[in-house]
Design a protein around this motif. Sequence first.
Motif, mmCIF file in Angstrom:
data_model
loop_
_atom_site.group_PDB
_atom_site.id
_atom_site.type_symbol
_atom_site.label_atom_id
_atom_site.label_comp_id
_atom_site.label_asym_id
_atom_site.label_seq_id
_atom_site.Cartn_x
_atom_site.Cartn_y
_atom_site.Cartn_z
ATOM 1 N N GLU A 92 0.824 -1.201 0.000
ATOM 2 C CA GLU A 92 0.000 0.000 0.000
ATOM 3 C C GLU A 92 0.863 1.258 0.000
ATOM 4 O OE1 GLU A 92 -3.548 2.103 2.634
ATOM 5 O OE2 GLU A 92 -3.078 -0.007 2.922
ATOM 6 N N ARG A 93 1.950 1.248 0.806
ATOM 7 C CA ARG A 93 2.840 2.413 0.862
ATOM 8 C C ARG A 93 3.531 2.650 -0.472
ATOM 9 N NH1 ARG A 93 4.413 0.028 5.735
ATOM 10 N NH2 ARG A 93 6.386 -0.666 4.804
ATOM 11 N N ASN A 94 3.764 1.603 -1.239
ATOM 12 C CA ASN A 94 4.528 1.710 -2.472
ATOM 13 C C ASN A 94 3.664 1.701 -3.731
ATOM 14 O OD1 ASN A 94 7.677 1.457 -1.924
ATOM 15 N ND2 ASN A 94 6.629 0.190 -0.407
ATOM 16 N N GLY A 95 2.375 1.917 -3.552
ATOM 17 C CA GLY A 95 1.508 2.054 -4.710
ATOM 18 C C GLY A 95 1.071 0.759 -5.351
ATOM 19 N N LEU A 96 1.245 -0.371 -4.666
ATOM 20 C CA LEU A 96 0.782 -1.659 -5.165
ATOM 21 C C LEU A 96 -0.565 -2.002 -4.536
ATOM 22 C CD1 LEU A 96 4.141 -3.670 -5.033
ATOM 23 C CD2 LEU A 96 3.116 -2.507 -7.005
ATOM 24 N N ILE A 97 -1.312 -2.850 -5.193
ATOM 25 C CA ILE A 97 -2.669 -3.212 -4.744
ATOM 26 C C ILE A 97 -2.687 -4.686 -4.353
ATOM 27 C CG2 ILE A 97 -5.092 -3.354 -5.436
ATOM 28 C CD1 ILE A 97 -4.375 -1.225 -7.602
ATOM 29 N N VAL A 98 -3.294 -4.983 -3.217
ATOM 30 C CA VAL A 98 -3.480 -6.378 -2.777
ATOM 31 C C VAL A 98 -4.981 -6.650 -2.817
ATOM 32 C CG1 VAL A 98 -3.031 -8.073 -0.970
ATOM 33 C CG2 VAL A 98 -1.437 -6.162 -1.315
ATOM 34 N N PRO A 99 -5.521 -7.073 -3.970
ATOM 35 C CA PRO A 99 -6.974 -7.226 -4.091
ATOM 36 C C PRO A 99 -7.475 -8.489 -3.405
ATOM 37 C CG PRO A 99 -5.912 -7.922 -6.114
ATOM 38 C CD PRO A 99 -4.815 -7.406 -5.227
ATOM 39 N N GLU A 100 -8.702 -8.446 -2.960
ATOM 40 C CA GLU A 100 -9.300 -9.651 -2.385
ATOM 41 C C GLU A 100 -9.552 -10.656 -3.501
ATOM 42 O OE1 GLU A 100 -13.188 -11.034 0.261
ATOM 43 O OE2 GLU A 100 -12.706 -8.905 -0.008
ATOM 44 N N LEU A 101 -9.217 -11.916 -3.228
ATOM 45 C CA LEU A 101 -9.372 -12.971 -4.233
ATOM 46 C C LEU A 101 -10.652 -13.756 -3.984
ATOM 47 C CD1 LEU A 101 -5.706 -14.301 -4.502
ATOM 48 C CD2 LEU A 101 -6.901 -12.749 -6.054
ATOM 49 N N ALA B 244 15.530 -11.272 2.003
ATOM 50 C CA ALA B 244 15.535 -11.631 3.418
ATOM 51 C C ALA B 244 14.321 -11.080 4.160
ATOM 52 C CB ALA B 244 16.819 -11.136 4.078
ATOM 53 N N PHE B 245 13.770 -9.961 3.673
ATOM 54 C CA PHE B 245 12.666 -9.318 4.385
ATOM 55 C C PHE B 245 11.584 -8.887 3.389
ATOM 56 C CE2 PHE B 245 16.527 -8.579 6.864
ATOM 57 C CZ PHE B 245 16.163 -9.229 8.044
ATOM 58 N N PRO B 246 10.321 -8.886 3.817
ATOM 59 C CA PRO B 246 9.218 -8.581 2.889
ATOM 60 C C PRO B 246 9.330 -7.211 2.239
ATOM 61 C CG PRO B 246 8.364 -9.520 4.935
ATOM 62 C CD PRO B 246 9.817 -9.261 5.157
ATOM 63 N N GLU B 247 9.766 -6.194 3.011
ATOM 64 C CA GLU B 247 9.832 -4.844 2.460
ATOM 65 C C GLU B 247 10.793 -4.764 1.270
ATOM 66 O OE1 GLU B 247 8.671 -4.670 6.752
ATOM 67 O OE2 GLU B 247 10.257 -5.657 5.598
ATOM 68 N N GLN B 248 11.886 -5.529 1.327
ATOM 69 C CA GLN B 248 12.819 -5.553 0.200
ATOM 70 C C GLN B 248 12.109 -6.021 -1.067
ATOM 71 O OE1 GLN B 248 16.034 -7.824 2.648
ATOM 72 N NE2 GLN B 248 16.955 -7.267 0.693
ATOM 73 N N ALA B 249 11.382 -7.119 -0.938
ATOM 74 C CA ALA B 249 10.695 -7.688 -2.094
ATOM 75 C C ALA B 249 9.658 -6.721 -2.645
ATOM 76 C CB ALA B 249 10.042 -9.009 -1.700
ATOM 77 N N VAL B 250 8.895 -6.101 -1.773
ATOM 78 C CA VAL B 250 7.842 -5.194 -2.214
ATOM 79 C C VAL B 250 8.437 -3.976 -2.913
ATOM 80 C CG1 VAL B 250 6.027 -3.623 -1.412
ATOM 81 C CG2 VAL B 250 6.189 -5.948 -0.479
ATOM 82 N N GLN B 251 9.493 -3.410 -2.337
ATOM 83 C CA GLN B 251 10.086 -2.223 -2.952
ATOM 84 C C GLN B 251 10.653 -2.535 -4.328
ATOM 85 O OE1 GLN B 251 12.804 -1.056 0.113
ATOM 86 N NE2 GLN B 251 11.193 -0.178 1.396
ATOM 87 N N ALA B 252 11.317 -3.682 -4.472
ATOM 88 C CA ALA B 252 11.840 -4.065 -5.784
ATOM 89 C C ALA B 252 10.697 -4.267 -6.774
ATOM 90 C CB ALA B 252 12.678 -5.336 -5.665
ATOM 91 N N LEU B 253 9.618 -4.906 -6.324
ATOM 92 C CA LEU B 253 8.467 -5.144 -7.185
ATOM 93 C C LEU B 253 7.799 -3.829 -7.584
ATOM 94 C CD1 LEU B 253 6.717 -7.318 -8.490
ATOM 95 C CD2 LEU B 253 5.389 -7.427 -6.375
ATOM 96 N N ALA B 254 7.723 -2.893 -6.654
ATOM 97 C CA ALA B 254 7.113 -1.592 -6.955
ATOM 98 C C ALA B 254 7.937 -0.833 -7.993
ATOM 99 C CB ALA B 254 6.980 -0.769 -5.677
ATOM 100 N N ARG B 255 9.257 -0.905 -7.890
ATOM 101 C CA ARG B 255 10.097 -0.234 -8.892
ATOM 102 C C ARG B 255 9.900 -0.855 -10.263
ATOM 103 N NH1 ARG B 255 14.155 -1.253 -4.746
ATOM 104 N NH2 ARG B 255 14.091 0.502 -3.291
#
Length: 869
Positions: free
Chosen positions: A491-500, A596-607
């Motif tokens: 959410e902080r990085n502009g990605l959406i986690v939609p309900e499935l 190693a940590f979720p925030e790393q993965a999310v930030q890379a994915l957001a970029r």
Amino acid sequence: MSEECDVLLRNGDIAHVRPLAPGDLALLHELVDRTSQRSAYLRFFTGGRSSAHAYMDLLTQAGYQGHALIAIMHGRLTGVGEYIPTADRGVADMAILLDDRVQGQGLGTILLEHLADHAARHGIRELVGEVLAENSAMLRVLRDIGLEVDFHFDNTTVDVRIKLDRTPELLASIEAREHEAERASLARILAPASVAVIGASRDPARIGHKVLRNLLDGGFRGDLYPVNPKAAEVAGVRAYPAVPGPVDLAVIAVPAPAVLGVAGDCAAAGVNGLVVLSAGFAENDGRDAERELLAICRSAGIRLIGPNCLGIVNTSARLNASFLPLAPTTGRIALMSQSGAVGATLMARLAVSSFVSVGNKADVSGNDLLEFWEDDDATDVIALYLESFGNPRKFARIAARVGRRKPVLLVKSGRSGSGDRAVRSHTAAAATPDIAVDALVRAAGVIRVDSIRDLIDTARLMAAQPLPEGRRVAIVGNSGGPEAMAADACERNGLIVPELPASPALAARVPSAAALANPIDLTADATAEQIGLAIEGALGEPGIDAVLVIYTPPFGSGVDATRKAIAEATRAASKTVVACVMGYDGMIDDRVPSYAFPEQAVQALARAGAYAQWRRAPEDPPAVTPWADDRGAREIVRAELAVRPDGGWLDPVTTDRLLRCFGVATVESITVDGSETAAEASALLGLPVVLKATGPVHKSDVGGVRTGLNTPAEVQQAYRDMAAQVGPTMTGAVVQHMVPDGVEIILGGVNYPTFGPLVMVGMGGVTADLLADRSFRVPPLTPATAAEMIADLRCSPLLYGYRNRPRANTTALTDQIVRVGRLLDALPEVAELDLNPVIVTPRAAIAVDARIRLAPADPPPSPFARRLR
């Protein structure tokens, strides 16, 4: 802007182009002596060399009315081009003569480009010439130049008219030629057929020995020449006392005092490229020696990497011409680093196609390498660590083109401010050099990251995975806490986690306590097989663009089994997949980046998602601005700087004149110098009016603004009160017609000598600095880009009818932004510009307060005349 420069030819050689000087007469005659009779005939039509010699005498006489450029290659004058204005205003005759031995290498095109650029900048609209119909080479140059050329065939001759309009098509043509030349010059270095190591010591601890050892251990397939005058062989390879002859690449690992002599020997031997590992140059008070080293290389047509660098690597060519302690891992990432330490760190953690440590960056820079890597089949991602830009505007142009094919990642060190100025505008205070870098790279689609860690994380993802089609992410894992953290980070990085939607098939095969709506929390009891099933299900969802897998060991089946399950479940995936195995960094099956940590993965994915969105967006065509009076504006600037060579703030009248050259809408104003003239001005403008002091930077802070003055008497008294309150800093005042209430916006810009112009839009008025609600872009701007700037602002709802306010005229504001960008782009002498506020009403966007500071500035390098920086 100096016309003297070095330029790459089509084959990668280097020509030095400069204006002709009277002392060049002997060189001109030598050129004619080397010219064949046929070449002289094609240039002069009759008389052969005798006519050519006679004409060269005219070129250097004091009465010569034209402009001539010469090209020097390997110490010899190899070409001369000229234009001479005719009686027809705006038209000039053009001609070029080349040494026979350099014909076909693109030198004629280079001279024509530079002549055309100079002529256009000096008011020439057309170049004309007469070419023999049999001169197919010259006719081909004219057809391919990228300008509009009219050919009129008349038996044996062709009359040629070249229109000098600077079009996007011309720029694209020039850039294509530059790209071909850059590729040719760097291919001889990054994919050499032969390498000499100069300073190849027998001592394993010495750098020269390490380079030779790395070349041997890496399996370099070309010819290898260790150079050591005191040894017959080094590391089992025959050694040579000097470079034995022409080689593609020489790596120099000798003490700094010996480098210049060695470089001279390489030039004499016909070496194509140098990598100078030796330190002791510009980084350590050796600037003169570094300049001399570059001069040796340029005069010999040699490209130079370094000095003070680690060397270069090309894994596809099995070239490890570096003294790195670890063997490089083959991959799809091309890496450039201006820091040796950063480069070594990245090389230990990334799989690369090639690596260039540029060190002091005396010659080869990031711009050159972008050109090479753009077409490199072994490279999918380009990663740069930069401490400085050599030519930032050129970087932006190249990176924007390359970025449409391959992502360009950047870590740029030095985020500190530019230091305090004694007096500065709101815009200059906000638009720091680092903000300029951000705006520059954003416009070019470059992915700027803050740290080496971020660079590694993002490069691994983009080299191994497809770009996401959108921003919708499914999170699959075995632990609710990390998954919740990942969802928050999305959410902080502009990605959406939609309900499935519910999946009965999956629910029947996973633990009963699992939550499947997204994030998909399979609980700590989930096995590797169940995690794999959930991944496959998420990948099959049409409303999902990317999947993030989070596994927390040691639960479930353990790390090895779970990594294997992730690999199996994603083997045929066409969507982006990233993983987080808590506490572990690396790659899964060489395809799935794991963090190693979720925030790393999310930030890379957001970029990756932001880059994919930029790449999908259509390219903005350049803005067409026929309304700009560039010539009139330049005359104003020239006149002001003639009176005040150091520049300074313009008076209100001159500021208004300059803005009106570009159609920037300003409120009607009259400058006054006393209370009586202020009262008279108010009657002329029509009441009510506003009175503003001139002199103070922040007028409202010192009582220098009075609004709502309804009678001349009120204006007269307001001037007296203001003069008493403000004091001697008040140099007069301005009386303005009162603009209706609207949204106050600040619009401004700065011109940095290095980065060029930067435009700012933000919340205006007295809150401009307090709220710091701003958006920045690099001009020239299109209306679409200007609209993006407005949308970036937190205050933008105020312009669109917030809480039943009247909707403001954002089209007029957009137009103002484009015009200010045009002004800043055309006038590098405008160091600071503030329109604060621009009052945006339902009918218009009017600047009611304007300040412009001029400063002497060199014109930026023209993109229409190629040059090595």
